[in-house]
Design an enzyme around this catalytic site. Structure first.
Site, PDB file in Angstrom:
ATOM      1  N   ASP A 116      -2.485   2.757  -4.334  1.00 25.59           N
ATOM      2  CA  ASP A 116      -3.571   2.677  -3.758  1.00 25.59           C
ATOM      3  C   ASP A 116      -4.699   1.668  -4.292  1.00 25.59           C
ATOM      4  OD1 ASP A 116      -2.797   4.733  -1.831  1.00 25.59           O
ATOM      5  OD2 ASP A 116      -3.319   6.199  -3.262  1.00 25.59           O
ATOM      6  N   HIS A 154       0.624  -1.133  -0.114  1.00 24.15           N
ATOM      7  CA  HIS A 154       0.017   0.182   0.051  1.00 24.15           C
ATOM      8  C   HIS A 154       0.887   1.248  -0.105  1.00 24.15           C
ATOM      9  CE1 HIS A 154      -3.638   2.223   0.115  1.00 24.15           C
ATOM     10  NE2 HIS A 154      -4.271   1.372   0.754  1.00 24.15           N
TER      11      HIS A 154
END
Length: 565
Positions: free
Chosen positions: A539, A535
């Site tokens: 995204d 992450h």
């Protein structure tokens, strides 16, 4: 500086290898290096290998330049502790390639007595290895060779216990074990000289008794134990190894009640395991009664009717354990973990520590792929020798999707605030080695291959991996990885990222299911494709759009035309 530096020698990369050629240097003088950082490449007549640094520190001197060929055991680079400044005097005036005695002998008169043993020639210091990035010390479990023994490359020399792993350390040289400097049961810092090895035919001086240890300088230079060959506590087994302390604490074993079977009565891991197994037969603690705490902890009694999950009584030390540990079953079988399983375990834990990992998935209608598979699978196998599997199609589609979403095909370096985007796809394919471990061979420039080329290369790399024929370079450099558990009919999986990739794709099982086609119902081949991503690199929107692009390629591409009509 002689006492504060370490020398890395030309390694022996095979039983019959006597010399190696420096292919290239991956670090320069003055560079800071960490444990396991690649230092240089070595070429022999059998293999090309990348040699990692065994120490944290700074490159002070490079003795052998790229392109030079030198014998095994030749000093090639000198490393100082973190913060060192290049230009300090080396351990000896002449390069180690011309040395006729141990550099340790030049610095340490006591060590010199053994180094100058009859016929010793070049003497190699064997140090306590660093068996993990956070490991700072190790305990000698047992010596598997004695002073005076002739040893060959890769012969097991001694066992090391740390708080993370027990390992058997092989000899990096052919020769004679001249001295043992750290006895079984002693705990010393990483880098401490534990033994000295002379050339074949050398004769140890003296009786071969254990000599005092020679610790390496640097951040971890101070021994955590002052035990030596004359220390009664160590001979009595009081200097417990980290793994012995941990097993005892976890299982409520009082070390004062355990009889050690190691040298001088040292308590070994096997002794703790035996104590655990014998406990029920010797009147193990009944449910609700806290077992014996480690030595020094306050005893904790509990009412017989207390629940099994009751917390330890107040006042117990930091090594206190739950009230009732698991009771061993005599049918249990305890096996030592293989080196591969330990390596896989370390890699998985490291990956989870490095990156925040998120899983997302998408359902794929494979009917378009299935129609092409049925039509072409026999001809494809005859032409290529490979199976026309779903993995082949997914791999081809993934390569195309990765070029449209470069963040998914990148590497990220948060400490240096950089992200590297790869305009090519080096595709890692996870391969199971008969349930004994995993390797990830790499198909280089997979985005340049057609469907047949990808299938052929996946098959070739997988076969080489299972046969132990992969070179180190064939398992490096992946930019994206796919793991395929679909053949085992998994439903949806969340694998761990193969560092330094920022994502890994998983192809799960495909099954015939009813699907809605407009206003009608049809039976199609359907499966889940999941992706775990870092992450930090991108995204959820990017991950979802990448999977959508992948699905669209699989469901709409004219695979029949790509396979030759």
């Amino acid at each position: 500086m002689a006492d504060e530096t370490w020398v890395v020698t030309m390694p022996k990369l095979g039983e019959t290898v006597t010399e190696g050629t420096i292919g290239s240097w991956l670090k320069n003088v003055g560079d800071t290096v960490e444990f396991d950082d690649p230092l240089f490449e070595v070429s022999t007549d059998k293999v090309d290998s990348e040699i990692p640094s065994p120490y944290d520190g700074v490159i002070l001197e490079i003795y052998v330049q790229a392109g030079e060929t030198v014998p095994v055991g030749t000093d090639v680079v000198r490393i100082g502790p973190p913060g060192s400044t290049p230009g300090a005097a080396p351990a000896a005036d002449a390069p180690a390639a011309e040395a006729t005695e141990s550099t340790a002998a030049a610095d340490d008169p006591q060590a010199g007595q053994s180094a100058m043993a009859e016929g010793a020639g070049v003497v190699h210091d064997l140090t306590m290895p660093k068996l993990g990035e956070t490991v700072t010390e190790g305990t000698i479990g047992s010596w598997l060779k004695n002073a005076g023994d002739t040893i060959e490359f890769d012969d097991p020399l001694f066992e090391v216990s740390t708080d993370k792993v027990d390992s058997e350390i092989p000899s990096p040289y052919d020769g004679v074990l001249l001295e043992i400097l750290v006895q079984a049961g002693e705990t010393v810092p990483v880098g401490t000289v534990v033994a000295r090895i002379g050339e074949p035919g050398a004769t140890p001086s003296g009786s071969g008794a254990v000599a005092p240890a020679t610790p390496a300088s640097g951040p971890a230079a101070q021994p955590t134990s002052s035990a030596s060959s004359a220390t009664p506590a160590a001979a009595a087994g009081k200097n417990y190894s980290p793994i012995v302390r941990r097993l005892a604490a976890e299982n409520g074993i009082d070390l004062g009640t355990v009889t050690g079977t190691g040298a001088g009565g040292r308590i070994r891991r096997e002794d703790i395991q035996a104590a655990i197994e014998k406990r029920p037969a010797q009147g193990a603690a009944a449910p609700g009664v806290t077992p014996s705490a480690p030595t020094g902890a306050a005893p904790a009694a509990a009412p017989a009717a207390a629940p099994a999950a009751q917390a330890p009584a107040a006042g117990m030390g930091p090594q206190a354990v739950p009230a009732v540990p698991g009771v061993p079953d005599e049918r249990d079988e305890i096996q030592t973990l293989s080196k591969m399983r330990l390596a896989v375990a370390a890699g998985m834990v490291q990956s989870l520590q490095i990156s925040p990992q998120v899983w997302t998935s998408i359902e794929v209608d494979y009917e378009n792929v299935e129609i092409a598979r049925r039509k072409h699978k026999d001809a494809y196998r005859k032409a290529t020798g490979a199976s026309l599997s779903y993995l082949t199609f997914v791999s081809k589609a993934a390569c195309e999707a990765l070029l449209k979403f470069p963040a998914v095909n990148s590497s990220i370096d948060v400490p240096n605030k950089t992200q590297t985007f790869h305009p090519y796809v080096n595709l890692g394919i996870a391969v199971d080695l008969d349930q004994k471990g995993l390797i990830v061979p790499v198909v280089k420039d997979a985005d340049q291959l057609n469907l047949k080329g990808i299938g052929i290369n996946i098959k070739k790399q997988a076969e080489k991996g299972r046969n132990g024929q992969l070179g180190i370079d064939e398992m490096k450099g992946s930019t994206f990885t796919i793991t395929n558990v679909g053949p085992f009919q998994s439903y949806a999986s969340a694998p761990i990222i193969n560092q330094p990739n920022v994502a890994i794709l998983c192809t799960d099982g495909v099954a015939r299911k009813p699907v809605a086609i407009g206003d009608t119902i049809a039976i199609h081949s359907v499966g889940i494709i999941g992706m775990v991503y870092d992450h930090r690199a991108f995204d959820g929107s990017t991950a979802s759009m990448f999977l959508l692009e992948l699905r669209n390629i699989l469901q709409t591409r004219d695979w029949d035309a790509e396979l030759g009509g």
